[in-house]
Scaffold this active site. Structure first.
Site, PDB file in Angstrom:
ATOM      1  N   GLY A  58       4.159   1.647  -0.826  1.00  0.00           N
ATOM      2  CA  GLY A  58       5.038   1.798  -1.983  1.00  0.00           C
ATOM      3  C   GLY A  58       4.277   2.045  -3.271  1.00  0.00           C
TER       4      GLY A  58
ATOM      5  N   LEU B  23       0.827  -1.207   0.000  1.00  0.00           N
ATOM      6  CA  LEU B  23       0.000   0.000   0.000  1.00  0.00           C
ATOM      7  C   LEU B  23       0.857   1.251   0.000  1.00  0.00           C
ATOM      8  CD1 LEU B  23      -2.888  -0.999   2.370  1.00  0.00           C
ATOM      9  CD2 LEU B  23      -2.996  -0.520  -0.079  1.00  0.00           C
TER      10      LEU B  23
ATOM     11  N   ARG C 162      -5.600  -4.708  21.029  1.00  0.00           N
ATOM     12  CA  ARG C 162      -4.939  -5.984  20.782  1.00  0.00           C
ATOM     13  C   ARG C 162      -3.991  -6.426  21.877  1.00  0.00           C
ATOM     14  NH1 ARG C 162      -3.928  -5.043  14.336  1.00  0.00           N
ATOM     15  NH2 ARG C 162      -6.128  -5.338  13.871  1.00  0.00           N
TER      16      ARG C 162
HETATM   17  C1  LIG Z   1      -3.019 -11.010   7.859  1.00  0.00           C
HETATM   18  C2  LIG Z   1      -2.943  -9.526   8.070  1.00  0.00           C
HETATM   19  C3  LIG Z   1      -4.100  -8.773   8.118  1.00  0.00           C
HETATM   20  C4  LIG Z   1      -4.036  -7.395   8.297  1.00  0.00           C
HETATM   21  N1  LIG Z   1      -5.205  -6.687   8.354  1.00  0.00           N
HETATM   22  C5  LIG Z   1      -5.151  -5.347   8.508  1.00  0.00           C
HETATM   23  C6  LIG Z   1      -6.348  -4.581   8.527  1.00  0.00           C
HETATM   24  O1  LIG Z   1      -7.444  -5.108   8.415  1.00  0.00           O
HETATM   25  N2  LIG Z   1      -6.245  -3.244   8.668  1.00  0.00           N
HETATM   26  C7  LIG Z   1      -5.037  -2.617   8.794  1.00  0.00           C
HETATM   27  O2  LIG Z   1      -5.022  -1.407   8.882  1.00  0.00           O
HETATM   28  N3  LIG Z   1      -3.899  -3.332   8.761  1.00  0.00           N
HETATM   29  C8  LIG Z   1      -3.920  -4.673   8.628  1.00  0.00           C
HETATM   30  N4  LIG Z   1      -2.753  -5.386   8.613  1.00  0.00           N
HETATM   31  C9  LIG Z   1      -1.469  -4.679   8.607  1.00  0.00           C
HETATM   32  C10 LIG Z   1      -1.181  -4.160   7.217  1.00  0.00           C
HETATM   33  O3  LIG Z   1      -1.651  -5.057   6.243  1.00  0.00           O
HETATM   34  C11 LIG Z   1       0.293  -3.921   6.946  1.00  0.00           C
HETATM   35  O4  LIG Z   1       0.875  -3.247   7.995  1.00  0.00           O
HETATM   36  C12 LIG Z   1       0.472  -3.074   5.700  1.00  0.00           C
HETATM   37  O5  LIG Z   1      -0.235  -3.628   4.626  1.00  0.00           O
HETATM   38  C13 LIG Z   1       1.920  -2.902   5.342  1.00  0.00           C
HETATM   39  O6  LIG Z   1       2.007  -2.233   4.099  1.00  0.00           O
HETATM   40  P1  LIG Z   1       3.377  -1.728   3.515  1.00  0.00           P
HETATM   41  O7  LIG Z   1       3.054  -1.087   2.231  1.00  0.00           O
HETATM   42  O8  LIG Z   1       4.092  -0.958   4.536  1.00  0.00           O
HETATM   43  O9  LIG Z   1       4.239  -3.053   3.281  1.00  0.00           O
HETATM   44  P2  LIG Z   1       3.947  -4.439   2.533  1.00  0.00           P
HETATM   45  O10 LIG Z   1       2.568  -4.552   2.035  1.00  0.00           O
HETATM   46  O11 LIG Z   1       4.463  -5.487   3.446  1.00  0.00           O
HETATM   47  O12 LIG Z   1       4.837  -4.379   1.251  1.00  0.00           O
HETATM   48  C14 LIG Z   1       6.209  -4.536   1.282  1.00  0.00           C
HETATM   49  C15 LIG Z   1       6.727  -4.426  -0.122  1.00  0.00           C
HETATM   50  O13 LIG Z   1       8.122  -4.327  -0.078  1.00  0.00           O
HETATM   51  C16 LIG Z   1       8.705  -5.231  -0.965  1.00  0.00           C
HETATM   52  N5  LIG Z   1       9.995  -5.575  -0.394  1.00  0.00           N
HETATM   53  C17 LIG Z   1      10.308  -5.910   0.875  1.00  0.00           C
HETATM   54  N6  LIG Z   1      11.617  -6.079   1.007  1.00  0.00           N
HETATM   55  C18 LIG Z   1      12.166  -5.848  -0.197  1.00  0.00           C
HETATM   56  C19 LIG Z   1      13.490  -5.849  -0.687  1.00  0.00           C
HETATM   57  N7  LIG Z   1      14.524  -6.103   0.096  1.00  0.00           N
HETATM   58  N8  LIG Z   1      13.674  -5.577  -1.994  1.00  0.00           N
HETATM   59  C20 LIG Z   1      12.631  -5.291  -2.821  1.00  0.00           C
HETATM   60  N9  LIG Z   1      11.370  -5.249  -2.391  1.00  0.00           N
HETATM   61  C21 LIG Z   1      11.137  -5.525  -1.090  1.00  0.00           C
HETATM   62  C22 LIG Z   1       7.738  -6.355  -1.095  1.00  0.00           C
HETATM   63  O14 LIG Z   1       7.946  -6.993  -2.328  1.00  0.00           O
HETATM   64  C23 LIG Z   1       6.424  -5.598  -1.038  1.00  0.00           C
HETATM   65  O15 LIG Z   1       6.120  -5.116  -2.318  1.00  0.00           O
HETATM   66  C24 LIG Z   1      -2.803  -6.772   8.443  1.00  0.00           C
HETATM   67  C25 LIG Z   1      -1.637  -7.524   8.402  1.00  0.00           C
HETATM   68  C26 LIG Z   1      -1.709  -8.896   8.256  1.00  0.00           C
HETATM   69  C27 LIG Z   1      -0.460  -9.704   8.329  1.00  0.00           C
END
Ligand SMILES: Cc1cc2nc3c(=O)[nH]c(=O)nc-3n(C[C@H](O)[C@H](O)[C@H](O)COP(=O)(O)OP(=O)(O)OC[C@H]3O[C@@H](n4cnc5c(N)ncnc54)[C@H](O)[C@@H]3O)c2cc1C
Ligand code: FES
Lengths: 262, 637
Positions: free
Chosen positions: B45, B43, B330
């Site tokens: 990125g 989300l 939580r």
């Molecule tokens: C099962 C579950 C349910 C959830 N439900 C909710 C909810 O209902 N409401 C809520 O608010 N939150 C919820 N969360 C939390 C939330 O989903 C996450 O905190 C959030 O989606 C993280 O988003 P992000 O964009 O930071 O990272 P991520 O979505 O984890 O994306 C990480 C990105 O980085 C890339 N990446 C990582 N390391 C590297 C690397 N070294 N090189 C290249 N690319 C890399 C990956 O490929 C990916 O594209 C939930 C989490 C889980 C586990």
């Protein structure tokens, strides 16, 4: 929760890299608990291979919750295996019996070249979306979320189609290797909603054109795709795609966009 | 190292607006001259990459999955918060702000959280415009549900697949920009190091996961949106590939790591079924809207749930926290579950479970309504456990879920390395010591759609960034360092699999740095982790070579980094002599077992500086100043 363990024989497609020759290799998985997921069973086999210094079986996976669409393989010739509406990662060993032989192959489709073992390149699906699977609104230009009332039935229908996880099982299951269920699902999702209307015709033209460029086969309504779909997306979305496409060929004046190189 | 959060002056509610006015802008015609490298397509990125490209910057976006749509965000189930007050139930920006600060046990920055609450409103509008099919009422308006830690209904959702639908919205915006030529996408590409030139983040070293080729990408700014590090515990609700490598490598290059010990244990996950377990599955918190949590009143009661009469059940959350009940936050719900299980009242195999019972709700609104609300979650539960939750209560147990800690960032979301910005779960900024449900999606999208695209412009407009080439010594040095490390992993050729090291580390972290922590346990872990790390580098086995798709090698690099990060987490947990949010130190509790916070000594962000592989990290403190809220004991009673 069951106590007894089982033993299964795996015939797995092994291929070192793109364009290289592949072959089936046979492995035994013993002490398999029925409560294990299918991928956990493969993890255990891979641990054994690694300990013996052999290269483990490569397969794509990430969420292991049936939502990211990364996993997927042909299990005994069936995309995602024997359980309906279930991804490979959500399949459990209780769906098999002690002594079974299980054949594992990657998705087989012209548009999905094998990368290694059970991993394929599904980049073509992203390029279909690039061709028009979006609403062209830039960040910051939106009005209030409740300014456009949307009937619950329309929102629900859009959500049914939007549930697609892009795993490619529909393509793998289709005798023609068509991506119509995938493409139709996106066209139906956006086409059900008022936000999707301005680009509806152009979207259908562009996405269908890209699908052809990517060497996906044509749809002859076999219906295998909806049986294989882990999200039970209905083949109705294909009818909708066809309708939007033909309407657009009649009335759409602007040219199509494509998602880049195939 | 100096920590300057750069919080704008003026009243809380005017800070963001004022800051946006005070920041320098990049001339629209010049934007295409700037190249921004965005790592991660979740989300945070995907929304950042799409928006930066819409603004006119050149963007390269990287992810390790085969498609950006598969980022871990896709798995979020329950929903996203926003202070829309559509329900007219008393919500407001200030209330969302207050709930989030309080939910985080007063360990987050006021100014950041207030901005988050302000921006939340726009997120929903943006997502609706993109065609995200949020749930609707019959009248056609957006529907809401409640989440833990709030007494208003402000959570927007798309069945049990909110993360999927929000991510597809951002992904589609990203693909729109890819087709327009503004974004270049690099899937199956993993960042393995950060390139810092003259103190500025100027590029990254990546490995193509299909061919194994190691190469560098250079640009004017780097954005890490690489998610959380919950998989340091091996078993968690995170996707298998989620890892800390990007932020850990950046930390080693000079980015301070803030509050590493703040991890969230989610109360409602499906209990472990065997030693082969590869991950834990979350049952969304939204289920607690209708499900009631209970255990038998007496220990070792082995009767089936249906044969335990009402009078012999303990609905312990409703009993202990009457005003929030099943919707307690939580950390509190998780600890309460652990407590009843420690008392021998847990249910299911090993006594590690509590019931989440829908019988009352089904009686009240009917099975169809429940199916409509949570159908996919119930199916998932049944698929995994082979038990039908419409007929028998679910069994649930806490599991590692989210990491509030992450790289330290200032108000502009920039780390201590100029030019290195960090968004989403990868930063530490908004959730303090405990994140409320449905606010990670909100933060990821706030950062990516609205905050970063504004603040990065200021950096680009003001920084001096001379052109650099592949032949720059720092660039070559970083590239060679990565290649060497990969080769070292391959050359160990020991006897233990990467997986077995990861499992052992996870078990150790769960026992000693999990739901309840003690000084003794943490010291034990601090002795054991370096030993395990040493053994890893002597005895790990990574089959295959570096120039092919090699999943063992990918995993090995990640576990090697977890083995370093784990130590910092324990060190942080040991130094924080208080209990707050998800960080519960058994030595610091009230007589009735609640967390005892110490605002006099610990109302600060702990930001750790890396000083070398063989020297201890240095702690820097950013004091938390509360101008608007009153520090209070968090009570949900
Ligand atoms: C099962 C579950 C349910 C959830 N439900 C909710 C909810 O209902 N409401 C809520 O608010 N939150 C919820 N969360 C939390 C939330 O989903 C996450 O905190 C959030 O989606 C993280 O988003 P992000 O964009 O930071 O990272 P991520 O979505 O984890 O994306 C990480 C990105 O980085 C890339 N990446 C990582 N390391 C590297 C690397 N070294 N090189 C290249 N690319 C890399 C990956 O490929 C990916 O594209 C939930 C989490 C889980 C586990
Ligand atoms: S691993 Fe994500 S759907 Fe199977």
């Amino acid at each position: 929760m069951s106590e007894s363990t089982m033993r299964v024989t795996l015939k797995v497609w092994r291929q070192a890299g793109p364009g290289q020759a592949g072959r089936f290799a046979t492995y035994t998985a013993s002490d398999v608990s029925p409560d294990m997921s299918f991928l956990e069973m493969l993890d255990v086999v891979n641990e054994g291979l690694t300990e013996r210094g052999e290269s483990p079986i490569a397969f794509d996976h990430d969420c292991r919750e049936g939502i990211c669409g990364a996993c997927g393989m042909m299990i005994n010739g069936v995309a995602h295996g024997p359980m309906q509406a279930t991804t490979t990662c959500q399949l459990h060993m209780r769906s098999f019996r002690d002594g079974d032989t299980i054949t594992l192959e990657p998705w087989r489709a012209q548009a999905f070249p094998v990368i290694r073992d059970l991993c394929v390149d599904r980049g073509a699906l992203d390029r279909i979306v690039q061709a028009g699977g979006f609403v062209s609104v830039n960040t910051g230009s939106a009005r209030d979320g409740n300014a456009i009332p949307i009937a619950k039935t329309a929102a629900d229908a859009a959500m049914d189609a939007a549930a697609c996880i892009g795993c490619g099982a529909c393509v793998a299951a289709c005798p023609n290797g068509s991506a119509s269920l995938f493409t139709g699902a996106k066209i139906a999702h956006l086409g059900e909603l008022p936000q999707g209307q301005p680009e509806r015709g152009r979207r259908a033209l562009s996405m269908v054109t890209q699908m052809d460029l990517e060497h996906f086969g044509g749809c002859t309504l076999f219906g295998e795709c909806q049986v294989a779909c882990p999200k039970a997306i209905s083949i109705d979305v294909i009818a909708r795609m066809n309708r939007d496409y033909w309407m657009a060929t009649l009335f759409e004046r602007e040219g199509v966009a494509t998602g880049g190189d195939a | 190292m100096k920590l300057d959060a750069g919080i704008p002056g003026g009243p809380l509610q005017d800070k963001w607006d004022r800051h946006r006015f005070e920041m320098k802008l990049v001339n629209p015609a010049n934007k295409r001259k700037y190249h921004v490298l965005v790592v991660g397509s979740g989300l945070a990125g995907a929304s950042a990459a799409a928006t930066l490209s819409e603004l006119g910057y050149q963007v390269s976006n990287f992810c390790f999955q085969d498609s950006p749509r598969r980022a871990h965000s896709i798995a979020a189930q329950g929903g996203i918060n926003a202070a829309k007050n559509y329900q007219n139930d008393g919500d407001s920006i200030r209330r969302l702000f207050y709930d989030t600060i309080k939910g985080g046990d007063f360990r987050a920055r006021e100014a950041n959280v207030f901005r988050l609450a302000q921006v939340s409103v726009q997120i929903i509008d943006q997502c609706v415009a993109q065609g995200v099919p949020f749930a609707r009422e019959y009248g056609g308006l957006l529907a809401n549900r409640s989440f833990g830690g709030a007494q208003v209904s402000r959570t927007f959702y798309a069945r049990g697949q909110t993360g999927q639908q929000l991510l597809l919205g951002a992904y589609q915006a990203l693909e729109k920009e890819v087709s327009r030529g503004g974004v270049r996408m690099y899937p199956r590409t993993e960042m393995l190091d950060l390139i810092v030139v003259d103190g500025h983040a100027r590029g990254i070293v990546v490995r193509d996961l299909v061919t194994g080729t190691v190469s560098t990408h250079l640009g004017h700014a780097v954005v890490l949106a690489t998610g959380g590090y919950g998989n340091v515990f091996y078993l968690s609700t995170n996707a298998k590939g989620s890892n800390a490598t990007a932020i850990w490598r950046a930390h080693r290059k000079g980015a301070a790591f803030a509050n590493p010990c703040f991890t969230q244990i989610h109360p409602t996950c499906i209990p472990q079924s065997g030693h082969y377990q590869s991950k834990l599955t979350l049952m969304s918190e939204s289920l607690r809207n209708d499900g009631r949590v209970w255990v038998p009143k007496v220990a070792n009661d082995r009767r089936a749930p249906g044969s335990i009469p009402e009078a012999e059940r303990d609905y312990y959350l409703e009993r202990k926290y009457p005003s929030f009940g099943n919707l307690s936050p939580r950390d509190i719900a998780s600890r309460a579950a652990k407590e009843v299980c420690d008392e021998g009242r847990g249910v299911g195999p090993g006594g590690l479970g509590v019931y989440l019972d829908f019988a009352d709700a089904i009686r009240r609104v009917g099975e169809d309504r429940i199916r409509e609300r949570y159908g996919n979650l119930f199916e998932m539960y049944e698929r995994i456990t082979a038990e039908n939750p419409y007929a028998t209560p679910m069994r649930i147990y806490p599991a590692v879920h989210y990491t509030m800690g992450g790289l330290w960032v200032d108000y502009n979301l920039m780390s201590t390395i100029p030019g290195l910005h960090v968004v989403g779960e990868a930063n530490f900024s908004d959730h303090g010591a405990n994140r409320l449900g449905a606010s990670a999606l909100m933060q990821g999208l706030a950062d990516g759609y609205f905050v970063l695209p504004a603040t990065i412009g200021h950096y680009l407009a003001t920084a001096q960034l001379p052109a650099i080439g592949e032949d720059h010594p720092e660039v070559a040095f970083a590239r060679e360092g990565v290649a060497d490390r990969l080769q070292r992993l391959l050359n160990v050729r020991g006897k233990r699999t990467v997986q077995s090291f990861h499992r052992e580390l996870g078990a150790l972290m769960w026992n000693d740095c999990g739901m309840a922590r003690t000084a003794d346990g943490l010291r034990r872990a601090l002795t054991r982790i370096p030993e395990l790390r040493q053994e890893f580098w002597k005895n790990v086995t990574v089959p295959g070579s570096g120039n092919e798709l090699n999943q063992s090698l990918e995993h090995a690099g990640r576990v090697a980094d977890f083995l370093e990060l784990a130590e910092l987490m324990c060190l942080d947990a040991l130094h924080r002599e208080e209990s707050c949010g998800g960080h519960f130190r058994s030595e610091h509790q009230t007589p009735d077992g609640e967390a005892r916070r110490d605002d006099t000594n610990f109302a600060y962000v702990a930001a750790w500086e890396h000083t070398g592989s063989n020297t201890p990290p240095v702690l820097h403190r950013e004091p938390l100043v509360f101008e608007t809220v009153q520090l209070a004991t968090r009570s949900y009673k």
